[in-house]
Enzyme design. Structure first.
Site, PDB file in Angstrom:
ATOM      1  N   GLY A 161       0.972  -1.185  -0.070  1.00  0.00           N
ATOM      2  CA  GLY A 161       0.046   0.009  -0.051  1.00  0.00           C
ATOM      3  C   GLY A 161       0.860   1.209  -0.010  1.00  0.00           C
ATOM      4  O   GLY A 161       1.911   1.369  -0.727  1.00  0.00           O
ATOM      5  N   GLN A 162       0.356   2.128   0.800  1.00  0.00           N
ATOM      6  CA  GLN A 162       1.117   3.536   0.884  1.00  0.00           C
ATOM      7  C   GLN A 162       2.286   3.428   1.297  1.00  0.00           C
ATOM      8  O   GLN A 162       3.423   3.997   0.597  1.00  0.00           O
ATOM      9  CB  GLN A 162       0.313   4.578   1.608  1.00  0.00           C
ATOM     10  CG  GLN A 162      -0.997   4.796   1.074  1.00  0.00           C
ATOM     11  CD  GLN A 162      -0.994   5.889  -0.278  1.00  0.00           C
ATOM     12  OE1 GLN A 162      -0.547   5.443  -1.139  1.00  0.00           O
ATOM     13  NE2 GLN A 162      -1.639   7.240   0.237  1.00  0.00           N
ATOM     14  N   ASP A 175       1.689  -8.290  -1.851  1.00  0.00           N
ATOM     15  CA  ASP A 175       0.249  -7.854  -1.475  1.00  0.00           C
ATOM     16  C   ASP A 175      -0.700  -8.883  -1.822  1.00  0.00           C
ATOM     17  O   ASP A 175      -0.482  -9.829  -2.779  1.00  0.00           O
ATOM     18  CB  ASP A 175       0.006  -6.486  -1.959  1.00  0.00           C
ATOM     19  CG  ASP A 175      -1.158  -5.888  -0.984  1.00  0.00           C
ATOM     20  OD1 ASP A 175      -0.689  -4.812  -0.500  1.00  0.00           O
ATOM     21  OD2 ASP A 175      -2.202  -6.218  -1.122  1.00  0.00           O
ATOM     22  N   ARG A 234      -5.260   4.162  17.057  1.00  0.00           N
ATOM     23  CA  ARG A 234      -4.636   2.994  16.292  1.00  0.00           C
ATOM     24  C   ARG A 234      -5.066   1.904  17.028  1.00  0.00           C
ATOM     25  O   ARG A 234      -5.208   0.720  16.289  1.00  0.00           O
ATOM     26  CB  ARG A 234      -3.186   3.166  16.892  1.00  0.00           C
ATOM     27  CG  ARG A 234      -2.425   4.501  16.249  1.00  0.00           C
ATOM     28  CD  ARG A 234      -0.916   4.585  16.643  1.00  0.00           C
ATOM     29  NE  ARG A 234      -0.172   5.703  16.012  1.00  0.00           N
ATOM     30  CZ  ARG A 234      -0.203   6.720  16.630  1.00  0.00           C
ATOM     31  NH1 ARG A 234      -0.657   7.257  17.881  1.00  0.00           N
ATOM     32  NH2 ARG A 234       0.473   7.665  16.180  1.00  0.00           N
ATOM     33  N   ASN A 266      -6.666  -6.022  12.181  1.00  0.00           N
ATOM     34  CA  ASN A 266      -4.981  -6.091  11.727  1.00  0.00           C
ATOM     35  C   ASN A 266      -4.398  -7.339  12.461  1.00  0.00           C
ATOM     36  O   ASN A 266      -3.571  -8.036  11.951  1.00  0.00           O
ATOM     37  CB  ASN A 266      -4.207  -4.881  12.167  1.00  0.00           C
ATOM     38  CG  ASN A 266      -4.596  -3.756  10.928  1.00  0.00           C
ATOM     39  OD1 ASN A 266      -5.222  -3.934  10.197  1.00  0.00           O
ATOM     40  ND2 ASN A 266      -4.082  -2.551  11.169  1.00  0.00           N
ATOM     41  N   ILE A 295       5.472  -2.466  11.051  1.00  0.00           N
ATOM     42  CA  ILE A 295       4.958  -1.057  11.030  1.00  0.00           C
ATOM     43  C   ILE A 295       3.460  -1.045  11.347  1.00  0.00           C
ATOM     44  O   ILE A 295       2.913   0.106  11.833  1.00  0.00           O
ATOM     45  CB  ILE A 295       5.336  -0.322   9.628  1.00  0.00           C
ATOM     46  CG1 ILE A 295       6.965  -0.318   9.334  1.00  0.00           C
ATOM     47  CG2 ILE A 295       5.006   1.066   9.802  1.00  0.00           C
ATOM     48  CD1 ILE A 295       7.446   0.449   8.118  1.00  0.00           C
ATOM     49  N   SER A 296       2.873  -2.063  11.125  1.00  0.00           N
ATOM     50  CA  SER A 296       1.230  -2.171  11.023  1.00  0.00           C
ATOM     51  C   SER A 296       1.022  -1.680  12.417  1.00  0.00           C
ATOM     52  O   SER A 296       1.614  -2.096  13.654  1.00  0.00           O
ATOM     53  CB  SER A 296       0.817  -3.671  10.724  1.00  0.00           C
ATOM     54  OG  SER A 296       1.670  -4.137   9.601  1.00  0.00           O
ATOM     55  N   ARG A 309       9.457  13.427  14.378  1.00  0.00           N
ATOM     56  CA  ARG A 309       8.506  14.413  14.290  1.00  0.00           C
ATOM     57  C   ARG A 309       9.033  15.576  15.448  1.00  0.00           C
ATOM     58  O   ARG A 309       8.800  16.669  15.189  1.00  0.00           O
ATOM     59  CB  ARG A 309       7.294  13.861  14.800  1.00  0.00           C
ATOM     60  CG  ARG A 309       6.734  13.019  13.640  1.00  0.00           C
ATOM     61  CD  ARG A 309       5.545  12.023  13.903  1.00  0.00           C
ATOM     62  NE  ARG A 309       4.780  11.519  12.615  1.00  0.00           N
ATOM     63  CZ  ARG A 309       4.261  10.628  12.520  1.00  0.00           C
ATOM     64  NH1 ARG A 309       3.683   9.932  13.674  1.00  0.00           N
ATOM     65  NH2 ARG A 309       3.229  10.414  11.479  1.00  0.00           N
ATOM     66  N   HIS A 354       3.858   3.117  21.241  1.00  0.00           N
ATOM     67  CA  HIS A 354       3.310   4.305  19.996  1.00  0.00           C
ATOM     68  C   HIS A 354       1.694   4.617  20.025  1.00  0.00           C
ATOM     69  O   HIS A 354       0.839   4.064  19.186  1.00  0.00           O
ATOM     70  CB  HIS A 354       3.656   3.388  18.550  1.00  0.00           C
ATOM     71  CG  HIS A 354       3.480   4.310  17.417  1.00  0.00           C
ATOM     72  ND1 HIS A 354       4.140   5.223  17.185  1.00  0.00           N
ATOM     73  CD2 HIS A 354       2.784   3.980  16.389  1.00  0.00           C
ATOM     74  CE1 HIS A 354       3.633   6.008  16.154  1.00  0.00           C
ATOM     75  NE2 HIS A 354       2.914   5.030  15.587  1.00  0.00           N
TER      76      HIS A 354
HETATM   77  P1  A3D Z   1      -2.464   0.812   3.150  1.00  0.00           P
HETATM   78  O1  A3D Z   1      -1.987   1.994   2.070  1.00  0.00           O
HETATM   79  O2  A3D Z   1      -3.847   0.628   3.180  1.00  0.00           O
HETATM   80  O3  A3D Z   1      -1.789  -0.463   2.811  1.00  0.00           O
HETATM   81  C1  A3D Z   1      -1.957  -1.609   3.368  1.00  0.00           C
HETATM   82  C2  A3D Z   1      -1.701  -2.641   2.411  1.00  0.00           C
HETATM   83  O4  A3D Z   1      -1.846  -3.791   3.118  1.00  0.00           O
HETATM   84  C3  A3D Z   1      -2.724  -2.829   1.354  1.00  0.00           C
HETATM   85  O5  A3D Z   1      -2.319  -2.650   0.045  1.00  0.00           O
HETATM   86  C4  A3D Z   1      -3.308  -4.165   1.596  1.00  0.00           C
HETATM   87  O6  A3D Z   1      -3.921  -4.701   0.334  1.00  0.00           O
HETATM   88  C5  A3D Z   1      -2.433  -4.881   2.395  1.00  0.00           C
HETATM   89  N1  A3D Z   1      -2.990  -6.375   2.706  1.00  0.00           N
HETATM   90  C6  A3D Z   1      -4.157  -6.346   3.688  1.00  0.00           C
HETATM   91  N2  A3D Z   1      -4.334  -7.596   4.023  1.00  0.00           N
HETATM   92  C7  A3D Z   1      -3.208  -8.105   3.761  1.00  0.00           C
HETATM   93  C8  A3D Z   1      -2.666  -9.219   3.963  1.00  0.00           C
HETATM   94  N3  A3D Z   1      -3.447 -10.332   4.489  1.00  0.00           N
HETATM   95  N4  A3D Z   1      -1.466  -9.639   3.571  1.00  0.00           N
HETATM   96  C9  A3D Z   1      -0.566  -8.966   2.774  1.00  0.00           C
HETATM   97  N5  A3D Z   1      -1.080  -7.561   2.467  1.00  0.00           N
HETATM   98  C10 A3D Z   1      -2.086  -7.138   2.979  1.00  0.00           C
HETATM   99  O7  A3D Z   1      -1.692   1.210   4.508  1.00  0.00           O
HETATM  100  P2  A3D Z   1      -0.417   2.015   4.839  1.00  0.00           P
HETATM  101  O8  A3D Z   1       0.669   1.682   4.054  1.00  0.00           O
HETATM  102  O9  A3D Z   1      -0.668   3.373   4.724  1.00  0.00           O
HETATM  103  O10 A3D Z   1      -0.160   1.845   6.395  1.00  0.00           O
HETATM  104  C11 A3D Z   1       0.004   0.289   6.587  1.00  0.00           C
HETATM  105  C12 A3D Z   1       0.150   0.171   8.286  1.00  0.00           C
HETATM  106  O11 A3D Z   1       0.852   0.869   8.707  1.00  0.00           O
HETATM  107  C13 A3D Z   1      -1.350   0.702   8.811  1.00  0.00           C
HETATM  108  O12 A3D Z   1      -1.775  -0.385  10.057  1.00  0.00           O
HETATM  109  C14 A3D Z   1      -1.071   2.103   9.515  1.00  0.00           C
HETATM  110  O13 A3D Z   1      -1.785   2.109  10.759  1.00  0.00           O
HETATM  111  C15 A3D Z   1       0.335   1.557  10.127  1.00  0.00           C
HETATM  112  N6  A3D Z   1       1.084   2.677  10.116  1.00  0.00           N
HETATM  113  C16 A3D Z   1       2.170   2.827  11.242  1.00  0.00           C
HETATM  114  C17 A3D Z   1       2.972   3.852  11.617  1.00  0.00           C
HETATM  115  C18 A3D Z   1       3.964   3.722  12.374  1.00  0.00           C
HETATM  116  O14 A3D Z   1       5.089   4.382  12.545  1.00  0.00           O
HETATM  117  C19 A3D Z   1       3.890   2.475  13.481  1.00  0.00           C
HETATM  118  C20 A3D Z   1       2.640   5.258  10.836  1.00  0.00           C
HETATM  119  C21 A3D Z   1       1.826   5.215   9.852  1.00  0.00           C
HETATM  120  C22 A3D Z   1       0.968   3.796   9.720  1.00  0.00           C
END
Ligand code: A3D
EC number: 1.1.1.37
Length: 316
Positions: free
Chosen positions: A12-13, A34, A89, A96, A119-120, A152, A176
């Site tokens: 994802g992002q 993914d 969170r 998750n 990171i999730s 930050r 966190h």
């Molecule tokens: P996003 O762009 O939604 O990407 C997540 C990806 O996970 C998507 O492409 C989904 O298709 C994929 N996914 C879903 N289920 C599965 C699976 N079973 N197996 C493999 N891939 C799967 O989210 P993001 O990239 O913006 O954020 C990802 C995670 O990081 C989230 O849980 C956020 O809350 C977390 N996050 C953590 C921080 C920290 O500093 C700890 C900061 C920002 C975001």
């Protein structure tokens, strides 16, 4: 010598930026996994086509099959839902956890020797779950949060004082979440305690107020980005932060990075993943750096640890 292999679970992002940064820095060959068909393939193809322009030379592969992460040296996990405005969170734990369970099983089977950076969110619980399911040694499963929280905090201080971000050293401890502990006393600009500089600028009373506002902003910094983006959460800065950790491991740099690591008595915490300064090198999370906390800091740390314990207790 074989090239290093970096597997990114979640395309994802954050996953996309991780792939680009790993390639730009030539940390090794990149595999982006993914469950959505086409997404990791499309992103890696797009990044690979920038290689002649940017001048990096690594292989990039997008995949929906865990087999392709075989033999990875580092695995970075971002699979899972991000927050939307109004969510904490911790609201993400149920959905998750299910995702992390399948991810950790894939890592266990195909990358049994990898250093894993989660990171999730909710971060402290997802790291705990990942370690439990993989059964890897604690020093090989860590979480990224503190590098970002500290960055930050450092950015806000640099902007406030009109100095380069490069010269600010900021430290945060704890979970966190909203109870994280920005450690003002250990935060400095080119070795000068930050409060000294703020007091020179504003006098003692106003300096304390300005710092309190920066601490508050640091605690809410993730939410500030969520509120602006509306559709997801921060992704550039979390990716940069995890890449710093991966690089320290791959190059055995022994950087001291705030890391969600498993504590065995350090900081008075036993048997829990919490954010603390850690030496990251070829052995993974090699050593926790102990800091002396005063009563006020210890109380904030205890509160943060309590919140993490309560969160982790809800894991099935
Ligand atoms: P996003 O762009 O939604 O990407 C997540 C990806 O996970 C998507 O492409 C989904 O298709 C994929 N996914 C879903 N289920 C599965 C699976 N079973 N197996 C493999 N891939 C799967 O989210 P993001 O990239 O913006 O954020 C990802 C995670 O990081 C989230 O849980 C956020 O809350 C977390 N996050 C953590 C921080 C920290 O500093 C700890 C900061 C920002 C975001």
């Amino acid at each position: 010598m074989a090239r290093k292999k970096i597997a990114l679970i979640g395309g994802g992002q954050i996953g996309g930026v991780l792939a680009q940064l790993a390639a730009l820095r030539e940390l090794g060959d990149v595999v982006l996994f993914d469950i959505v068909e086409g997404l990791p393939q499309g992103k890696t193809l797009d990044i690979a086509e920038a290689a002649p322009v940017d001048g990096f030379d690594v292989s990039l592969k997008g995949t929906n099959s865990y087999e392709d992460i075989k033999g990875a040296d580092v695995v970075i996990v971002t699979a899972g839902l991000p927050r939307k405005p109004g969510m904490s969170r911790d609201d993400l734990i149920s959905v998750n956890s299910k995702i992390m369970t399948s991810v950790a099983e894939g890592i266990k089977q195909y990358a049994p020797n990898a250093f894993v950076i989660v990171i999730s969110n909710p971060l402290d619980a997802m790291v705990t779950l990942c370690q439990r399911i993989t059964g890897f040694p604690h020093k090989r499963v860590v979480g990224q949060a503190g590098v970002l929280d500290s960055a930050r905090f450092a950015a806000f201080i640099a902007w406030e004082l009109g100095v380069s971000v490069k010269d600010v050293t900021a430290v945060t401890l704890g979970g966190h979440g909203d109870d994280m502990v920005p450690l003002v006393r250990y935060t400095s600009v080119c070795g000068v305690p930050v409060m000294e500089l703020l007091e020179q600028k504003y006098g003692a009373a106003k300096a304390a107020e300005v710092m309190a506002a920066m601490v508050k902003r640091t605690r809410g910094a993730g939410g500030e980005v969520v509120a602006l983006l509306k559709t997801g959460s921060a992704f550039y800065s979390p990716a940069s932060s995890a890449i710093a950790m991966a690089e320290s491991f791959l190059k055995d740099q022994k950087r001291v990075l705030p890391t969600c690591a498993f504590l065995k008595g350090e900081f008075g915490v036993d048997g829990l993943y919490v954010g603390v300064p850690v030496v990251i090198g070829e052995g993974g999370a090699e050593k926790v750096l102990q800091l002396k906390l005063n009563a006020e800091e210890q109380a904030m740390m205890d509160k943060s640890v309590k919140a993490v314990r309560e969160l982790v207790a809800t894991l099935k």
